[in-house]
Design a protein around this motif. Structure first.
Motif, short mmCIF file in Angstrom:
data_model
loop_
_atom_site.label_atom_id
_atom_site.label_comp_id
_atom_site.label_asym_id
_atom_site.label_seq_id
_atom_site.Cartn_x
_atom_site.Cartn_y
_atom_site.Cartn_z
N ALA A 1 0.82 -1.22 0.00
CA ALA A 1 0.00 0.00 0.00
C ALA A 1 0.85 1.27 0.00
CB ALA A 1 -0.93 0.01 1.21
N GLY A 2 2.16 1.14 0.21
CA GLY A 2 3.04 2.30 0.24
C GLY A 2 3.41 2.83 -1.13
N ILE A 3 3.10 2.05 -2.18
CA ILE A 3 3.39 2.49 -3.55
C ILE A 3 2.08 2.57 -4.32
CG2 ILE A 3 5.70 1.46 -3.49
CD1 ILE A 3 4.58 -0.72 -5.45
N VAL A 4 2.16 2.94 -5.58
CA VAL A 4 1.00 2.91 -6.46
C VAL A 4 0.87 1.49 -6.98
CG1 VAL A 4 0.05 3.77 -8.63
CG2 VAL A 4 1.26 5.34 -7.09
N ARG A 5 -0.23 0.85 -6.68
CA ARG A 5 -0.41 -0.56 -7.06
C ARG A 5 -1.16 -0.65 -8.38
NH1 ARG A 5 -2.79 -2.57 -1.44
NH2 ARG A 5 -3.84 -0.57 -1.68
N ASN A 6 -0.40 -0.62 -9.44
CA ASN A 6 -0.93 -0.71 -10.79
C ASN A 6 -0.12 -1.78 -11.50
OD1 ASN A 6 -0.75 -0.11 -13.75
ND2 ASN A 6 -2.25 1.47 -13.21
N ARG A 7 -0.75 -2.86 -11.88
CA ARG A 7 -0.05 -4.02 -12.43
C ARG A 7 0.74 -3.67 -13.69
NH1 ARG A 7 -0.29 -9.63 -11.36
NH2 ARG A 7 1.27 -10.54 -12.73
N ARG A 8 0.15 -2.88 -14.58
CA ARG A 8 0.86 -2.53 -15.80
C ARG A 8 2.13 -1.73 -15.49
NH1 ARG A 8 -2.39 1.01 -18.14
NH2 ARG A 8 -0.98 1.33 -19.88
N LYS A 9 2.03 -0.83 -14.51
CA LYS A 9 3.19 -0.01 -14.16
C LYS A 9 4.24 -0.82 -13.42
CE LYS A 9 0.50 4.28 -14.16
NZ LYS A 9 0.01 5.42 -13.36
N VAL A 10 3.82 -1.75 -12.58
CA VAL A 10 4.77 -2.64 -11.90
C VAL A 10 5.50 -3.50 -12.92
CG1 VAL A 10 4.94 -4.65 -10.37
CG2 VAL A 10 3.59 -2.65 -9.66
N ASP A 11 4.74 -4.09 -13.83
CA ASP A 11 5.36 -4.91 -14.89
C ASP A 11 6.32 -4.08 -15.73
OD1 ASP A 11 3.95 -7.16 -14.06
OD2 ASP A 11 2.42 -7.00 -15.63
#
Length: 196
Positions: free
Chosen positions: A96-106
């Motif tokens: 929860a400390g970061i922006v949890r967006n799968r496309r951006k994480v990938d």
């Protein structure tokens, strides 16, 4: 005729770009970091990653989470992030400390892998800086500040060609502003001219 906002004089008597006034986090970033050259692979990968995560969000959101991003992405060490696996992706998506967006994480992981591969060609820093445009006149107001440029479009295309993701022209222009490839501090702003 320009309808943007000119540099704003704050309560401290110092003129700044309008976005750099008000919130103390934005003010500190504006006064000490934005538009200054960074050095090294990790610093460039961090800025590129954070600009990609910012897409569609306020920059203040990213600044407020930056320490969490640094912890989650191993200080933006390209080798470490490039080795992230499915378990790491799930860990990041639960953070929860970061922006949890799968496309951006990938994309962040793909970009770390592309950064490692780019070392044989001179490295990420040299690659990005090879797209530095000629200096331009100081923008007078916010309306004079572009969101893309021919150079940011070219950088975007070149990065995508070698495996980078989430590096559109507007995101790359924001990166170029952040690290001093272009100086978009407004005329009258006390930081105008700080880019190297």
């Amino acid at each position: 005729m320009s309808t943007g906002i000119a540099a704003v004089v704050g309560d401290d008597g110092v003129a700044r770009c309008p976005w750099g006034t008000g919130d103390p986090v934005n003010l500190a970033y504006h006064d000490t970091e934005w538009g200054l050259r960074v050095s090294g692979e990790a610093a460039h990968l961090e800025r590129l990653t954070l600009e990609a995560f910012q897409s569609g969000l306020s920059w203040l959101t990213i600044l407020n989470k930056r320490d969490n991003f640094r912890a989650a992405f191993a200080g933006f060490d390209a080798d470490t992030v490039a080795a992230f696996d499915a378990g790491d992706v799930e860990r990041l998506m639960a953070d929860a400390g970061i922006v949890r967006n799968r496309r951006k994480v990938d994309a962040a992981i793909a970009n770390a892998r592309a950064t490692v591969a780019l070392r044989d060609g001179g490295g990420l820093e040299a690659f990005i800086w090879s797209f530095r445009p000629e200096p331009s006149p100081a923008p007078r107001t916010t309306a004079d500040v572009p969101t893309t440029s021919p150079e940011s479009l070219a950088l975007s295309k070149a990065l995508k060609k070698i495996g980078f993701a989430h590096v559109g022209p507007a995101t790359m222009y924001a990166l170029m502003e952040a690290i001093g490839l272009v100086d978009d501090h407004l005329a009258g702003c006390h930081r105008r001219g700080c880019a190297s």
